[in-house]
Scaffold this motif. Structure first.
Motif, PDB file in Angstrom:
ATOM      1  N   LYS A   1     -16.392  -9.128 -61.206  1.00 58.65           N
ATOM      2  CA  LYS A   1     -17.644  -9.074 -61.470  1.00 58.65           C
ATOM      3  C   LYS A   1     -18.318  -7.584 -60.955  1.00 58.65           C
ATOM      4  O   LYS A   1     -18.887  -6.674 -61.605  1.00 58.65           O
ATOM      5  N   GLN A   2     -17.876  -7.296 -59.745  1.00 51.97           N
ATOM      6  CA  GLN A   2     -18.083  -6.066 -58.950  1.00 51.97           C
ATOM      7  C   GLN A   2     -17.356  -4.981 -59.672  1.00 51.97           C
ATOM      8  O   GLN A   2     -17.807  -3.721 -59.393  1.00 51.97           O
ATOM      9  N   SER A   3     -16.361  -5.053 -60.297  1.00 53.64           N
ATOM     10  CA  SER A   3     -15.418  -4.086 -60.538  1.00 53.64           C
ATOM     11  C   SER A   3     -16.152  -3.253 -61.977  1.00 53.64           C
ATOM     12  O   SER A   3     -15.566  -2.067 -62.201  1.00 53.64           O
ATOM     13  N   LYS A   4     -16.895  -3.470 -62.330  1.00 53.41           N
ATOM     14  CA  LYS A   4     -17.838  -3.144 -63.463  1.00 53.41           C
ATOM     15  C   LYS A   4     -18.539  -1.828 -63.230  1.00 53.41           C
ATOM     16  O   LYS A   4     -19.055  -0.995 -63.892  1.00 53.41           O
ATOM     17  N   ILE A   5     -18.576  -1.672 -61.761  1.00 50.16           N
ATOM     18  CA  ILE A   5     -19.619  -0.918 -61.197  1.00 50.16           C
ATOM     19  C   ILE A   5     -18.556   0.499 -60.777  1.00 50.16           C
ATOM     20  O   ILE A   5     -17.323   0.023 -60.115  1.00 50.16           O
ATOM     21  N   ASN A   6     -18.659   1.899 -61.034  1.00 51.48           N
ATOM     22  CA  ASN A   6     -17.735   2.781 -60.850  1.00 51.48           C
ATOM     23  C   ASN A   6     -18.342   3.439 -59.522  1.00 51.48           C
ATOM     24  O   ASN A   6     -19.511   4.097 -59.422  1.00 51.48           O
ATOM     25  N   ILE A   7     -17.453   3.357 -58.484  1.00 52.91           N
ATOM     26  CA  ILE A   7     -17.705   4.110 -57.348  1.00 52.91           C
ATOM     27  C   ILE A   7     -17.404   5.716 -57.285  1.00 52.91           C
ATOM     28  O   ILE A   7     -16.198   5.772 -57.534  1.00 52.91           O
TER      29      ILE A   7
ATOM     30  N   ILE B   1     -11.512   1.218 -59.620  1.00 56.02           N
ATOM     31  CA  ILE B   1     -11.126   1.321 -61.157  1.00 56.02           C
ATOM     32  C   ILE B   1     -10.018   0.372 -61.211  1.00 56.02           C
ATOM     33  O   ILE B   1     -10.080  -0.296 -62.407  1.00 56.02           O
ATOM     34  N   LYS B   2      -9.046   0.202 -60.433  1.00 51.88           N
ATOM     35  CA  LYS B   2      -7.740  -0.785 -61.050  1.00 51.88           C
ATOM     36  C   LYS B   2      -7.926  -2.129 -60.317  1.00 51.88           C
ATOM     37  O   LYS B   2      -7.331  -2.662 -59.230  1.00 51.88           O
ATOM     38  N   THR B   3      -8.752  -2.941 -61.018  1.00 49.54           N
ATOM     39  CA  THR B   3      -9.041  -4.230 -60.690  1.00 49.54           C
ATOM     40  C   THR B   3      -7.875  -5.024 -60.818  1.00 49.54           C
ATOM     41  O   THR B   3      -7.541  -6.148 -59.897  1.00 49.54           O
TER      42      THR B   3
END
Length: 397
Positions: free
Chosen positions: A236-242, A252-254
């Motif tokens: 769910k959180q990996s859709k956010i780009n830090i 990026i690499k979930t």
């Protein structure tokens, strides 16, 4: 400087390959972090150490005994026939195009780092502080949140609504904070400002950030949070780009995070073999990059510069006398370990600029410029020696 750049790129590349093939895929997360940071530091410091390990290898600039310089083309065929005693040799003070590009990009990288730090300071100053689950939280509207920078944890107000999700996020960010991951990020960011041209330092940054996420994920699961629930949260959180110099919940690499999260630790034997082999290779890289060459087999190279020559007579018949002295010194040195090279072997004019070019190319251990001064006072005689006190070797001189 060129030697340092070559050592830095090669050593950092070798350290990176060792990590990728031997350590990255194993779940030795803390060891991997230590390896990445130490190898990064060693790659930048070992070329300056120059330790003597007894390795007999030749430096690039060494002039081997028996080399001949008489036939080398040190000078252009069209010499300018000005009087060499009046030519002023000017050292180049203009920056080359490569230097300008390097300094420009480095300045941009430094300004980028300052801007990111300023942005974080502004977030700390302007954010509201709240407490939830006994944890101090900085509320922000930054779309990159959740993220942390040292002891500061930044969340959006919507993250406070779901207590289970909030607990997982706080455990994740607390790991970044407690293990001082921001120090690693600051180290790599500073090094990148001056070694941005090294492709491996960008790869190191990626691996360090990924390792931080592996450590934080493991920390969350070990705190008692269900691994399946947390895996769902990662997706769910990996859709956010830090982006930035802070540590974020998502990267990026979930897929890599999920694989590492569910991966078991390797067997003791496999672990011992890989770690031992990696350490041996790393020790070899460090020794090669930090060792200094031995010079005991190198003959002493002396460059004799007989002053004047050709149309430049010098005082009385000085040009001929200087050449005769140089030729006799060369003859006397044939039975010794000293290799003497002369800037001229005949009565020819060589400008001061071209003499300096020859010195720069040969790089002798010692350079002597021969002159015979004249004076109206017949009582003046003897030998004079001149050297510059404005250099690092004035005491040796």
């Amino acid at each position: 400087m060129i030697e340092f750049i070559c050592y830095n790129i090669i050593s950092l590349g070798l350290f990176f390959l060792i990590y990728i093939f031997l350590l990255k895929k194993e779940k030795n997360l803390k060891l991997n972090r230590i390896y990445l940071i130490i190898s990064l530091i060693l790659s930048f410091t070992s070329p300056f150490l120059q330790l003597d390990y007894g390795l007999n290898w030749n430096p690039i600039s060494e002039i081997k005994k028996g080399s001949e310089f008489e036939n080398n083309d040190f000078f252009s065929p069209n010499l300018a026939f000005e009087n060499s005693e009046t030519i002023e040799f000017k050292t180049a003070n203009k920056l080359s195009a490569i230097s300008i590009i390097y300094l420009t990009v480095s300045l941009i990288m430094i300004l980028r780092l300052i801007w990111n730090l300023k942005s974080i300071y502004s977030s700390i100053k302007n954010s509201n502080t709240v407490y939830s689950l006994n944890q101090e939280i900085r509320l922000t509207e930054d779309k990159n949140s959740p993220y942390s920078f040292f002891n500061y944890i930044f969340l959006r107000s919507e993250h406070l609504k779901n207590k289970d999700e909030l607990k997982s996020i706080l455990e994740h960010e607390n790991c970044h904070s407690k293990q001082f991951h921001s120090l690693d990020i600051m180290l790599i960011e500073v090094l990148m400002c001056f070694s941005w041209f090294n492709p491996f330092i960008w790869l190191f940054k990626r691996e360090i950030e990924t390792n931080h996420e592996f450590l934080a994920d493991s920390f969350v699961v070990n705190s008692g949070i269900d691994i399946d629930y947390y895996s769902t949260l990662i997706v769910k959180q990996s859709k956010i780009n830090i982006s930035g110099i802070y540590s974020g919940f998502s990267l990026i690499k979930t897929k890599s995070r999920l694989i590492m999260l569910h991966q078991k630790k390797p067997s003791i034997f496999k672990n011992f073999f890989k770690i031992s082999f990696a350490l041996i290779l790393c020790a070899g890289i460090f020794v090669l990059s930090s060792s200094s060459p031995l010079k005991e087999n190198k003959s002493l190279v002396v460059l004799i510069d007989p002053g004047h020559g050709g149309k430049d007579l010098g005082s009385l018949n000085e040009k001929r006398i200087n050449l005769e002295i140089a030729n006799q010194l060369i003859e006397l040195s044939k039975s010794s370990d000293i290799k003497i090279v002369s800037t001229r072997s005949s009565d020819e004019f060589i400008s001061l600029n071209d003499r300096v070019k020859m010195i720069d190319k040969i790089k002798p251990d010692l350079m002597l410029s021969l002159h015979c001064n004249a004076s109206d006072n017949r009582k003046q005689n003897g030998v004079e020696g001149y050297y510059s006190a404005n250099n690092l070797y004035d005491k040796v001189s």
